[in-house]
Write a protein that holds these residues in place. Structure first.
Motif, PDB file in Angstrom:
ATOM      1  N   TYR A  38       0.827  -1.199   0.000  1.00 58.30           N
ATOM      2  CA  TYR A  38       0.000   0.000   0.000  1.00 58.30           C
ATOM      3  C   TYR A  38       0.867   1.256   0.000  1.00 58.30           C
ATOM      4  N   GLY A  39       0.306   2.314  -0.531  1.00 59.25           N
ATOM      5  CA  GLY A  39       0.993   3.606  -0.515  1.00 59.25           C
ATOM      6  C   GLY A  39       0.234   4.597  -1.375  1.00 59.25           C
ATOM      7  N   ARG A  40       0.270   5.869  -0.966  1.00 60.39           N
ATOM      8  CA  ARG A  40      -0.382   6.897  -1.790  1.00 60.39           C
ATOM      9  C   ARG A  40       0.375   7.084  -3.105  1.00 60.39           C
ATOM     10  N   ARG A  41      -0.237   7.819  -4.010  1.00 61.90           N
ATOM     11  CA  ARG A  41       0.424   8.078  -5.289  1.00 61.90           C
ATOM     12  C   ARG A  41       1.720   8.863  -5.052  1.00 61.90           C
ATOM     13  N   GLY A  42       2.790   8.381  -5.679  1.00 59.24           N
ATOM     14  CA  GLY A  42       4.069   9.067  -5.548  1.00 59.24           C
ATOM     15  C   GLY A  42       4.941   8.592  -4.413  1.00 59.24           C
ATOM     16  N   THR A  43       4.497   7.582  -3.657  1.00 62.09           N
ATOM     17  CA  THR A  43       5.322   7.102  -2.544  1.00 62.09           C
ATOM     18  C   THR A  43       6.418   6.151  -2.984  1.00 62.09           C
ATOM     19  N   GLY A  44       6.402   5.716  -4.234  1.00 63.30           N
ATOM     20  CA  GLY A  44       7.483   4.863  -4.729  1.00 63.30           C
ATOM     21  C   GLY A  44       7.118   3.406  -4.872  1.00 63.30           C
ATOM     22  N   LYS A  45       5.837   3.078  -5.022  1.00 65.31           N
ATOM     23  CA  LYS A  45       5.438   1.677  -5.170  1.00 65.31           C
ATOM     24  C   LYS A  45       5.987   1.082  -6.466  1.00 65.31           C
ATOM     25  N   THR A  46       5.855   1.819  -7.570  1.00 65.77           N
ATOM     26  CA  THR A  46       6.377   1.326  -8.848  1.00 65.77           C
ATOM     27  C   THR A  46       7.890   1.175  -8.789  1.00 65.77           C
ATOM     28  N   GLU A 252      -4.592   2.232  -0.794  1.00 64.08           N
ATOM     29  CA  GLU A 252      -5.445   1.566   0.192  1.00 64.08           C
ATOM     30  C   GLU A 252      -6.906   1.966   0.060  1.00 64.08           C
ATOM     31  N   ARG A 253      -7.198   3.261  -0.046  1.00 61.75           N
ATOM     32  CA  ARG A 253      -8.589   3.718  -0.067  1.00 61.75           C
ATOM     33  C   ARG A 253      -9.241   3.575  -1.434  1.00 61.75           C
ATOM     34  N   ARG A 254      -8.488   3.082  -2.411  1.00 60.20           N
ATOM     35  CA  ARG A 254      -9.052   2.872  -3.745  1.00 60.20           C
ATOM     36  C   ARG A 254      -8.991   1.403  -4.135  1.00 60.20           C
ATOM     37  N   SER A 255      -8.914   0.526  -3.159  1.00 58.78           N
ATOM     38  CA  SER A 255      -8.754  -0.904  -3.444  1.00 58.78           C
ATOM     39  C   SER A 255      -9.823  -1.703  -2.704  1.00 58.78           C
ATOM     40  N   ARG A 256     -10.298  -2.743  -3.361  1.00 55.61           N
ATOM     41  CA  ARG A 256     -11.263  -3.666  -2.750  1.00 55.61           C
ATOM     42  C   ARG A 256     -10.840  -5.087  -3.112  1.00 55.61           C
ATOM     43  N   PHE A 257     -10.234  -5.758  -2.159  1.00 56.16           N
ATOM     44  CA  PHE A 257      -9.764  -7.126  -2.391  1.00 56.16           C
ATOM     45  C   PHE A 257     -10.766  -8.170  -1.925  1.00 56.16           C
ATOM     46  N   TYR A 258     -11.703  -7.792  -1.078  1.00 57.98           N
ATOM     47  CA  TYR A 258     -12.573  -8.753  -0.396  1.00 57.98           C
ATOM     48  C   TYR A 258     -14.026  -8.334  -0.555  1.00 57.98           C
ATOM     49  N   LEU A 259     -14.884  -9.279  -0.939  1.00 52.12           N
ATOM     50  CA  LEU A 259     -16.308  -8.995  -1.077  1.00 52.12           C
ATOM     51  C   LEU A 259     -17.092 -10.200  -0.570  1.00 52.12           C
ATOM     52  N   PRO A 260     -17.805 -10.070   0.565  1.00 49.79           N
ATOM     53  CA  PRO A 260     -18.610 -11.200   1.066  1.00 49.79           C
ATOM     54  C   PRO A 260     -19.800 -11.463   0.150  1.00 49.79           C
ATOM     55  N   ILE A 261     -20.217 -12.729   0.066  1.00 51.60           N
ATOM     56  CA  ILE A 261     -21.364 -13.103  -0.751  1.00 51.60           C
ATOM     57  C   ILE A 261     -22.395 -13.782   0.145  1.00 51.60           C
ATOM     58  N   PRO A 262     -23.688 -13.767  -0.245  1.00 55.62           N
ATOM     59  CA  PRO A 262     -24.753 -14.249   0.638  1.00 55.62           C
ATOM     60  C   PRO A 262     -24.593 -15.685   1.120  1.00 55.62           C
TER      61      PRO A 262
END
Length: 380
Positions: A38-46, A252-262
């Motif tokens: 995780y990291g904001r834009r420009g933090t050096g992830k790439t 982090e705030r633009r990611s969704r890795f998990y979605l519960p299903i019924p």
């Protein structure tokens, strides 16, 4: 002002020599665990993923770096709300798998592997599993019956009563038998997780003892509702395979890795369980968390990026990061720059460039840093 702002614009050698390890982050990144970075834009992830890619190649492992912004038609098909989520998600999975297939095919052709024949064979299986289609639509069945059957019958008459007279009758019957099945509809991709997992397992075995590193960058560029579907593909087909390590760079705030299903199950990746750990660059770089560590990091950052250029410009360039900062900034100006950057290296470089323009050929002062920070945040 000549320091590049984005890692994509620099070559691999420059990325390797200018990389600055933030605390224990480099050791964590180099582990074989599946991780979300995780990291904001420009933090050096790439930059971190490309640096890791360089390390992996030198260790004789196989690395595949995928920029998810370039997958398929991320700006068109995937964001088309008139299409169902299932259709858009399936196309995303197919496009991702095709990109991985192409990169592995390049490895099979250009690099030495333990079992090249086995690698090519399992790549064919990967391609088949990724591009399977089914026809969805109406089914029309038509049946015809036809043919001809002849039946002959003779009439016998008494010769005494009717000498020289005989009679016969023939009956014909037509029977037709024909069956036709017509299927109308559209072809639709569907991904088979079982064959896909077996193909990836075979690929990992063919590459052994080398490990396959799959580096997925710009995860947050994928539409939010499709992210759990791609994560579920990784969970079911890639993460369980020994010999494969997955690293994902995301906001982090633009990611969704998990979605519960019924049904009680879930779609995607459960962070901390399916992916061993989530690492945040913000924890290492924010000024208020550890001021001394943050200042040391940014001093090393500027020294690594500017040092090579300064050697070609002046006779006696600074020999270390502390000397560079001391000769370039007035007292209290550099800590103010680090505080203004708020843990984002790209912002620090841009603010320093604006401050250098304001200071001209003089050391950068506190006033220049504050003016540059204000101008940069109003502009950005």
């Amino acid at each position: 002002m000549r320091i590049p702002r984005r890692a994509e614009s620099a070559d691999r050698y420059t990325l390797a020599t200018t990389y600055v390890a933030a605390g224990s982050f480099a050791a964590m990144l180099n582990s074989t665990d599946h991780q979300i970075l995780y990291g904001r834009r420009g933090t050096g992830k790439t930059h971190a993923l490309l640096y890791l890619s360089n390390l992996v190649e030198h260790s004789q492992d196989v690395v595949i770096y995928v920029d998810l912004r370039t997958i398929g038609s991320a700006g068109g098909l995937y964001s088309d709300s008139s299409l169902s989520t299932t259709m858009r998600g399936t196309h995303l999975l197919v496009d991702t798998l095709e990109t991985i297939h192409e990169e592995l095919l390049t490895v099979a052709v250009e690099q030495h592997t333990a079992d090249p024949d086995g690698l090519l064979r399992h790549l064919d299986l990967l391609g088949q599993a990724a591009t399977a289609v089914e026809v969805v639509g109406e089914v029309e069945r038509e049946t015809k019956v036809g043919g001809t059957v002849e039946a002959a019958r003779s009439l016998g008459l008494s010769a005494a009563a009717h000498p020289g007279l005989s009679a016969s009758a023939t009956r014909r019957r037509s029977v037709t038998g024909e069956s036709r099945l017509r299927r109308t509809g559209v072809e639709r991709h569907h991904v088979m997780f079982g064959p896909l997992g077996r193909a990836l397992r075979g690929i990992a075995e063919s590459l052994g003892p080398a490990r396959l590193w799959l580096l997925l960058d710009e995860w947050s560029s994928i539409p939010l509702d499709l992210q759990p579907m791609l994560a579920d593909l990784l969970r079911r087909s890639v993460l369980p395979v020994g010999g494969i390590t997955v690293k994902i760079a995301a906001i982090e705030r633009r990611s969704r890795f998990y979605l519960p299903i019924p049904s009680g199950d879930y779609l995607g990746i459960e962070v901390g369980s399916d992916a061993a750990s989530a690492v945040s660059l913000d924890d290492f770089l924010i000024f208020d968390h550890a001021r001394t560590r943050a200042q040391e990091f940014f001093a090393e950052l500027f020294y690594n990026h500017a040092g090579a250029r300064l050697k070609t410009m002046i006779h006696s360039p600074p020999q270390d990061a502390a000397t560079l900062v001391g000769e370039t900034f007035e007292p209290y100006a550099f800590p103010e720059l680090v505080r203004a950057a708020e843990g984002v290296p790209r912002d620090a470089i841009n603010i320093a460039a604006l401050a250098a323009q304001l200071a001209h050929d003089e050391p950068i002062g506190l006033i220049e840093v504050r003016r540059a920070a204000r101008d940069w945040y109003l502009r950005d």
